[in-house]
Design a protein around this motif. Structure first.
Motif, PDB file in Angstrom:
ATOM      1  N   THR A  75       0.813  -1.217   0.000  1.00  0.00           N
ATOM      2  CA  THR A  75       0.000   0.000   0.000  1.00  0.00           C
ATOM      3  C   THR A  75       0.848   1.271   0.000  1.00  0.00           C
ATOM      4  O   THR A  75       0.624   2.169  -0.822  1.00  0.00           O
ATOM      5  CB  THR A  75      -0.970  -0.033   1.198  1.00  0.00           C
ATOM      6  OG1 THR A  75      -1.734  -1.235   1.135  1.00  0.00           O
ATOM      7  CG2 THR A  75      -1.906   1.157   1.193  1.00  0.00           C
ATOM      8  N   PRO A  76       1.830   1.409   0.896  1.00  0.00           N
ATOM      9  CA  PRO A  76       2.655   2.625   0.859  1.00  0.00           C
ATOM     10  C   PRO A  76       3.413   2.811  -0.448  1.00  0.00           C
ATOM     11  O   PRO A  76       3.585   3.945  -0.918  1.00  0.00           O
ATOM     12  CB  PRO A  76       3.610   2.416   2.039  1.00  0.00           C
ATOM     13  CG  PRO A  76       2.872   1.517   2.967  1.00  0.00           C
ATOM     14  CD  PRO A  76       2.140   0.577   2.075  1.00  0.00           C
ATOM     15  N   ASN A 103       5.809   8.618   2.211  1.00  0.00           N
ATOM     16  CA  ASN A 103       4.600   8.212   2.923  1.00  0.00           C
ATOM     17  C   ASN A 103       4.220   9.120   4.086  1.00  0.00           C
ATOM     18  O   ASN A 103       3.033   9.243   4.409  1.00  0.00           O
ATOM     19  CB  ASN A 103       4.738   6.770   3.399  1.00  0.00           C
ATOM     20  CG  ASN A 103       4.892   5.802   2.243  1.00  0.00           C
ATOM     21  OD1 ASN A 103       5.792   4.976   2.240  1.00  0.00           O
ATOM     22  ND2 ASN A 103       4.048   5.904   1.225  1.00  0.00           N
ATOM     23  N   GLY A 144       0.496  10.289   3.749  1.00  0.00           N
ATOM     24  CA  GLY A 144      -0.300   9.731   4.827  1.00  0.00           C
ATOM     25  C   GLY A 144      -0.549   8.243   4.762  1.00  0.00           C
ATOM     26  O   GLY A 144      -1.279   7.692   5.595  1.00  0.00           O
ATOM     27  N   VAL A 145       0.060   7.555   3.781  1.00  0.00           N
ATOM     28  CA  VAL A 145      -0.163   6.119   3.613  1.00  0.00           C
ATOM     29  C   VAL A 145       1.114   5.405   4.061  1.00  0.00           C
ATOM     30  O   VAL A 145       2.013   5.173   3.272  1.00  0.00           O
ATOM     31  CB  VAL A 145      -0.520   5.779   2.153  1.00  0.00           C
ATOM     32  CG1 VAL A 145      -0.763   4.291   1.992  1.00  0.00           C
ATOM     33  CG2 VAL A 145      -1.739   6.570   1.711  1.00  0.00           C
ATOM     34  N   THR A 201       1.177   2.402   6.206  1.00  0.00           N
ATOM     35  CA  THR A 201       1.078   0.987   6.536  1.00  0.00           C
ATOM     36  C   THR A 201       0.083   0.300   5.609  1.00  0.00           C
ATOM     37  O   THR A 201      -0.599   0.951   4.808  1.00  0.00           O
ATOM     38  CB  THR A 201       0.604   0.780   7.990  1.00  0.00           C
ATOM     39  OG1 THR A 201      -0.804   1.031   8.067  1.00  0.00           O
ATOM     40  CG2 THR A 201       1.339   1.696   8.960  1.00  0.00           C
ATOM     41  N   ASP A 240      -2.662  -0.854   6.519  1.00  0.00           N
ATOM     42  CA  ASP A 240      -4.001  -0.474   6.935  1.00  0.00           C
ATOM     43  C   ASP A 240      -4.354   0.959   6.552  1.00  0.00           C
ATOM     44  O   ASP A 240      -5.495   1.394   6.744  1.00  0.00           O
ATOM     45  CB  ASP A 240      -4.142  -0.641   8.454  1.00  0.00           C
ATOM     46  CG  ASP A 240      -3.992  -2.093   8.880  1.00  0.00           C
ATOM     47  OD1 ASP A 240      -4.529  -2.964   8.178  1.00  0.00           O
ATOM     48  OD2 ASP A 240      -3.319  -2.361   9.893  1.00  0.00           O
ATOM     49  N   SER A 241      -3.388   1.705   6.028  1.00  0.00           N
ATOM     50  CA  SER A 241      -3.650   3.084   5.625  1.00  0.00           C
ATOM     51  C   SER A 241      -4.513   3.119   4.358  1.00  0.00           C
ATOM     52  O   SER A 241      -4.507   2.181   3.558  1.00  0.00           O
ATOM     53  CB  SER A 241      -2.334   3.819   5.347  1.00  0.00           C
ATOM     54  OG  SER A 241      -1.480   3.803   6.455  1.00  0.00           O
ATOM     55  N   LYS A 242      -5.230   4.215   4.183  1.00  0.00           N
ATOM     56  CA  LYS A 242      -6.056   4.423   2.996  1.00  0.00           C
ATOM     57  C   LYS A 242      -5.764   5.798   2.429  1.00  0.00           C
ATOM     58  O   LYS A 242      -5.572   6.755   3.173  1.00  0.00           O
ATOM     59  CB  LYS A 242      -7.542   4.289   3.338  1.00  0.00           C
ATOM     60  CG  LYS A 242      -7.939   2.902   3.864  1.00  0.00           C
ATOM     61  CD  LYS A 242      -9.382   2.878   4.302  1.00  0.00           C
ATOM     62  CE  LYS A 242      -9.803   1.473   4.717  1.00  0.00           C
ATOM     63  NZ  LYS A 242      -9.033   0.958   5.861  1.00  0.00           N
ATOM     64  N   HIS A 299     -12.032   6.595  -0.849  1.00  0.00           N
ATOM     65  CA  HIS A 299     -10.689   6.105  -1.182  1.00  0.00           C
ATOM     66  C   HIS A 299     -10.587   5.521  -2.585  1.00  0.00           C
ATOM     67  O   HIS A 299      -9.559   4.962  -2.939  1.00  0.00           O
ATOM     68  CB  HIS A 299     -10.268   5.040  -0.162  1.00  0.00           C
ATOM     69  CG  HIS A 299     -10.513   5.428   1.254  1.00  0.00           C
ATOM     70  ND1 HIS A 299      -9.837   6.458   1.868  1.00  0.00           N
ATOM     71  CD2 HIS A 299     -11.397   4.944   2.176  1.00  0.00           C
ATOM     72  CE1 HIS A 299     -10.276   6.584   3.118  1.00  0.00           C
ATOM     73  NE2 HIS A 299     -11.219   5.687   3.319  1.00  0.00           N
ATOM     74  N   ILE A 346       1.060   3.931  15.232  1.00  0.00           N
ATOM     75  CA  ILE A 346       0.635   3.627  13.866  1.00  0.00           C
ATOM     76  C   ILE A 346      -0.256   2.392  13.870  1.00  0.00           C
ATOM     77  O   ILE A 346       0.018   1.407  14.543  1.00  0.00           O
ATOM     78  CB  ILE A 346       1.862   3.397  12.965  1.00  0.00           C
ATOM     79  CG1 ILE A 346       2.727   4.660  12.912  1.00  0.00           C
ATOM     80  CG2 ILE A 346       1.449   2.975  11.569  1.00  0.00           C
ATOM     81  CD1 ILE A 346       2.078   5.836  12.259  1.00  0.00           C
ATOM     82  N   GLU A 347      -1.344   2.429  13.073  1.00  0.00           N
ATOM     83  CA  GLU A 347      -2.236   1.282  13.012  1.00  0.00           C
ATOM     84  C   GLU A 347      -1.509   0.068  12.435  1.00  0.00           C
ATOM     85  O   GLU A 347      -0.584   0.192  11.654  1.00  0.00           O
ATOM     86  CB  GLU A 347      -3.475   1.601  12.144  1.00  0.00           C
ATOM     87  CG  GLU A 347      -3.222   1.736  10.654  1.00  0.00           C
ATOM     88  CD  GLU A 347      -2.814   3.132  10.213  1.00  0.00           C
ATOM     89  OE1 GLU A 347      -3.094   3.468   9.054  1.00  0.00           O
ATOM     90  OE2 GLU A 347      -2.225   3.880  11.010  1.00  0.00           O
TER      91      GLU A 347
END
Length: 514
Positions: free
Chosen positions: A56-57, A68, A72-73, A75, A77-79, A112, A451-452
């Motif tokens: 994702t990142p 990142n 804002g991305v 991990t 789990d980030s969107k 998203h 961080i999530e």
């Protein structure tokens, strides 16, 4: 026919495709003639790096041209926030027709979804290999067939139906060869000969930071039987012929090997073949060979389908004016250090394959050894499109490198930051690092910062320095060796300068350093 002579841009990206599993990179473990064609007719990069070696990142860095901590991305789990600017938006505003097909993996739902694209159709999450589900502006539907073929079909259909008065920008993102490595049945006969074990397959992780020893990515110990298409007579998913499922992250799938492996029986889920073992070493090497067979067979469909796309460009007279790029969202471990997966900044994970063909500017059979990063892709596309690079983008166009020129001020530095401290599956430690043409400096800061998808830190912070000329396999941390004292100082200065340049906040201090 378009009066706009700017090049079309076809960006093909796989998921978890290691450079050594493309035959033009010379490892000799498989044969990918269509991908090799991009190298023989264009340029191969040996030093393309990912800024954060996780799906994702990496995708966020590619589409935004930013690191990142900026987009804002950080991990899995980030969107992504669909309202932030991205390269597709700039290209569309600048006169390109744009499309996104395949694996998006930057979040789902209205907040998203892909933006900046005239057409988009994506797979939810990781996607499925067989009869995959797709999401588009009009909703969700399922299509019969094999994912790599279908994603290519959709990409070609869009090119055929496009507005031919405009140049096009197409992001064709394959699910393959992501875990669980399920190949098209027509390729199941391939790669039956054993693959040579990597020199570091039995790595003992001495002379390294603790992070290497604790990572749960070992083929021998952490790869599940379902990953390998195997069942046990009794236990989870023991039914032969049962379809694999995508929740590979479920720890219930991990069945520890018995101490006495002579009691272990594994069954091929496709044909019912039973495997038994005499020693743990034999079992570990069996897992590796099985892993490589499944992985390489899955890649074969990518090569076939890249060939289909190149053939179409030839037949339609588009090849001369189309930039074709093939890459992966990061590298991947194929048994090096005993590992599979990615995340860590060691070279096999950090290094991305990058092949590019554009006959008008790129000489055939050319090779580039300069350093580029995935954050540079967007700026390069805008350069070819004749559009101004926006001030927020942090990457740099490498168009000059493609023309065979290495600018004297080219920054031969790659930066990496992995935020997911001790993720619940692989226990990879949080770190940041910098690499130049010879050395790599890593700081394992081992904190989660809330961080999530991470777990609390508290582990000892550590530094590593590798001399990649003397130690290309990254086996000896020379950070504390007196003869490297000046190198440590120099690389630390490069790291701090890079972090200041991109606005990333360091967590080390003078007390942490030598």
């Amino acid at each position: 026919m378009s009066s706009d002579k700017r090049p079309n841009i076809l960006f093909i990206m796989a998921d978890d495709h290691a450079s050594k599993s493309i035959s033009c990179y010379g490892a000799g473990i498989n044969h990918t003639p269509n991908l090799d064609r991009l190298a023989t007719e264009g340029m191969k990069f040996n030093h393309c790096y990912v800024t954060n070696s996780i799906c994702t990142p990496s995708r966020a860095a590619i589409i935004t041209g930013t690191h990142n901590h900026v987009n804002g991305v950080m991990t899995l789990d980030s969107k992504i926030n669909k309202y932030i600017p991205n390269v597709a938006k700039h290209l569309r505003t600048g006169g390109y027709q744009t499309a996104m097909v395949g694996k998006w993996h930057l979040g789902e739902g209205k907040a998203h979804e892909p933006t900046g694209f005239d057409y988009w159709e994506i797979v939810p999450g990781q996607g499925e290999y067989f009869d995959p589900e797709f999401i588009g502006p009009d909703g969700t539907h399922r299509e019969a067939g094999y994912a790599t073929d279908i994603i290519t079909d959709k990409s070609l259909d869009w090119i055929k139906s496009r507005d031919q008065s405009k140049p096009f920008f197409l992001m064709c993102h394959h699910k393959a060869p992501h875990r669980s490595w399920e190949c098209d049945p027509k390729h199941k006969h391939l790669y039956k000969d054993p693959v040579r074990l990597p020199d570091t397959f039995t790595d003992d992780y001495k002379n390294r930071a603790k992070a290497a020893a604790v990572a749960k990515m070992r083929v021998a110990e952490d790869m599940t039987y379902l990953d390998l298409g195997l069942a046990q007579p009794e236990g989870p998913s023991s039914v032969v012929g049962e379809k694999l499922f995508n929740s590979w992250w479920n720890n219930d799938r991990k069945v520890p090997d018995p101490e006495d492996v002579t009691s272990l029986k594994l069954i091929d889920k496709d044909d019912g073949t039973v495997f038994t073992f005499k020693t743990r070493k034999e079992l570990a090497e069996f897992k590796f060979q099985r892993y490589m067979q499944r992985y390489l067979r899955t890649i074969q469909s990518i090569d076939d389908n890249v060939g289909r796309m190149l053939q179409y460009l030839d037949e339609e007279g588009l090849a001369e004016n189309t930039i074709v790029i093939y890459t992966s969202d990061q590298g991947f471990f194929l048994g090096e250090h005993g590992w599979f997966d990615k995340r860590l900044v060691y070279e096999n994970s950090f290094n991305m394959p990058f092949l590019i063909r554009y006959p008008r500017e790129i000489a055939a059979n050319s090779v580039c050894n300069d350093i580029i990063s995935n954050v540079d892709f967007a700026s390069t596309w805008l350069d070819f499109a004749g559009l101004r690079k926006p001030t927020y983008m942090q990457g740099v166009s490498f168009r000059k490198l493609l023309q065979g020129q290495s600018p004297p001020d080219w920054q031969q530095v790659a930066y990496h930051r992995y935020w997911m401290h001790r993720d619940v599956i692989h226990e990879a430690y949080a770190h940041y690092a910098v690499r130049n043409q010879r050395y790599k400096l890593i700081y394992w800061y081992n904190e989660d910062f809330g961080i999530e998808g991470t777990r609390p830190g508290g582990e000892e912070k550590e530094w590593e320095l590798f001399d990649l000329e003397e130690d290309p396999l990254e086996l000896f941390n020379c950070y504390h060796e007196e003869k490297y004292a000046d190198v440590v100082q120099h690389m630390t200065e490069i790291l701090e300068k890079k972090m200041e340049e991109i606005g990333d906040e360091p967590v080390h201090s003078k007390h942490d350093k030598k």
